[in-house]
Design a protein around this motif. Structure first.
Motif, PDB file in Angstrom:
ATOM      1  N   LEU A 163     -11.525  -4.727  18.101  1.00 36.81           N
ATOM      2  CA  LEU A 163     -11.459  -4.317  16.579  1.00 36.81           C
ATOM      3  C   LEU A 163     -10.534  -3.437  16.104  1.00 36.81           C
ATOM      4  N   LYS A 164     -10.696  -2.668  17.394  1.00 36.50           N
ATOM      5  CA  LYS A 164      -9.247  -1.049  17.359  1.00 36.50           C
ATOM      6  C   LYS A 164      -8.018  -2.083  16.901  1.00 36.50           C
ATOM      7  N   GLN A 165      -7.524  -2.811  17.699  1.00 36.90           N
ATOM      8  CA  GLN A 165      -6.388  -3.539  17.189  1.00 36.90           C
ATOM      9  C   GLN A 165      -6.767  -3.867  15.518  1.00 36.90           C
ATOM     10  N   THR A 166      -7.250  -5.072  15.454  1.00 38.72           N
ATOM     11  CA  THR A 166      -7.175  -5.487  14.279  1.00 38.72           C
ATOM     12  C   THR A 166      -7.102  -3.906  12.876  1.00 38.72           C
ATOM     13  N   VAL A 167      -7.780  -3.034  12.892  1.00 44.04           N
ATOM     14  CA  VAL A 167      -7.953  -1.842  12.369  1.00 44.04           C
ATOM     15  C   VAL A 167      -6.969  -1.456  12.234  1.00 44.04           C
ATOM     16  N   HIS A 168      -6.119  -1.547  12.621  1.00 39.90           N
ATOM     17  CA  HIS A 168      -4.276  -0.553  13.351  1.00 39.90           C
ATOM     18  C   HIS A 168      -3.664  -1.578  12.685  1.00 39.90           C
ATOM     19  N   VAL A 169      -3.443  -2.904  12.472  1.00 40.55           N
ATOM     20  CA  VAL A 169      -3.278  -4.081  11.439  1.00 40.55           C
ATOM     21  C   VAL A 169      -3.629  -3.815  10.307  1.00 40.55           C
ATOM     22  N   VAL A 170      -4.844  -3.746  10.012  1.00 42.64           N
ATOM     23  CA  VAL A 170      -5.402  -3.878   8.287  1.00 42.64           C
ATOM     24  C   VAL A 170      -4.719  -2.573   7.971  1.00 42.64           C
ATOM     25  N   ASN A 171      -4.867  -1.512   8.546  1.00 42.77           N
ATOM     26  CA  ASN A 171      -4.261  -0.109   8.205  1.00 42.77           C
ATOM     27  C   ASN A 171      -2.788  -0.282   7.562  1.00 42.77           C
ATOM     28  N   LYS A 172      -1.902  -0.993   8.878  1.00 42.65           N
ATOM     29  CA  LYS A 172      -0.806  -0.484   8.246  1.00 42.65           C
ATOM     30  C   LYS A 172       0.019  -1.454   7.394  1.00 42.65           C
ATOM     31  N   LEU A 173      -1.207  -2.574   6.232  1.00 41.05           N
ATOM     32  CA  LEU A 173      -1.047  -3.029   5.552  1.00 41.05           C
ATOM     33  C   LEU A 173      -1.283  -2.696   3.946  1.00 41.05           C
ATOM     34  N   PRO A 174      -0.036  -2.129   3.605  1.00 40.61           N
ATOM     35  CA  PRO A 174      -0.319  -0.804   2.159  1.00 40.61           C
ATOM     36  C   PRO A 174      -1.009  -1.543   0.984  1.00 40.61           C
ATOM     37  N   ASN A 175      -0.298  -2.276   0.797  1.00 42.28           N
ATOM     38  CA  ASN A 175      -0.977  -3.098  -0.107  1.00 42.28           C
ATOM     39  C   ASN A 175      -2.240  -4.180  -0.414  1.00 42.28           C
ATOM     40  N   LEU A 176      -3.105  -4.753   1.332  1.00 47.68           N
ATOM     41  CA  LEU A 176      -3.898  -5.438   1.417  1.00 47.68           C
ATOM     42  C   LEU A 176      -4.656  -4.623   0.487  1.00 47.68           C
ATOM     43  N   VAL A 177      -5.656  -5.439  -0.726  1.00 44.61           N
ATOM     44  CA  VAL A 177      -7.048  -5.879  -0.541  1.00 44.61           C
ATOM     45  C   VAL A 177      -8.136  -6.720  -0.747  1.00 44.61           C
ATOM     46  N   GLN A 178      -7.098  -8.019  -0.254  1.00 42.77           N
ATOM     47  CA  GLN A 178      -8.434  -8.682  -0.414  1.00 42.77           C
ATOM     48  C   GLN A 178      -8.504  -9.096   1.609  1.00 42.77           C
TER      49      GLN A 178
END
Length: 181
Positions: free
Chosen positions: A132-147
């Motif tokens: 979970l921590k790693q996945t959250v880290h990746v998601v946070n590095k994707l600035p335009n991700l909305v879906q």
């Protein structure tokens, strides 16, 4: 716009596409393709559908600078294998891809995708994501991700999973991933 439909044809190799310079959409899903190749001259390609093939590495897309949508979900390979990304292809995709579907590919992490800064929509459901921590880290590095769709991954069973993702990525407009099964 120029579109070619080659799905459901038992195709094993991607060939004879060089003359299609104006091609924007290529549908090659549900074939027997094992390697992404011979797309270098398709510089106008914006959408590529390769789902339901036998691809183990997303590669050879370094010339496809206009590719905004890539579908490589549900590749058929050995249970111990997972979908991988070539670094040169990722470098190109980081500048253009906005929609990526990598669901059902036995992937155990999303670290390679951390450079995909143009990404707006990511479907990574039904993989083997468990950190979970790693996945959250990746998601946070994707600035335009909305879906984002992470449903049917092992991390969905973790306590406070949904809160962890949505708190860390408050910009998400659409989030799927509350169940595992």
């Amino acid at each position: 716009m120029s579109v070619v439909y080659l799905q459901d044809n038992e195709i094993k190799c991607m060939e004879n596409l060089n003359g299609l310079k104006n091609l924007t959409h290529l549908y090659l899903q549900n074939n027997r393709i094992e390697k992404i190749e011979n797309l270098e001259s398709l510089i106008n390609l914006t959408k590529l559908y390769l789902n339901d093939n036998c691809i183990t590495v997303v590669e050879n897309l370094h010339n496809n600078i206009n590719l905004t949508e890539l579908h490589v979900e549900n590749q058929h390979f050995e249970p111990c294998e997972q979908l991988l990304f070539d670094p040169n292809t990722l470098k190109t995709l980081s500048k253009c891809v906005q929609i990526l579907n990598i669901s059902k590919n036995n992937m155990n992490n999303l670290l390679d995708l951390i450079c995909l800064h143009q990404l707006v929509s990511l479907n990574a459901s039904t993989n083997q994501l468990n950190d979970l921590k790693q996945t959250v880290h990746v998601v946070n590095k994707l600035p335009n991700l909305v879906q984002l769709d992470l449903s049917s991954n092992p991390i969905c069973k973790q306590p406070h999973y949904r809160k962890g993702i949505t708190t860390m990525a408050a910009r998400l407009g659409e989030f799927e991933g509350g169940n595992y099964g």
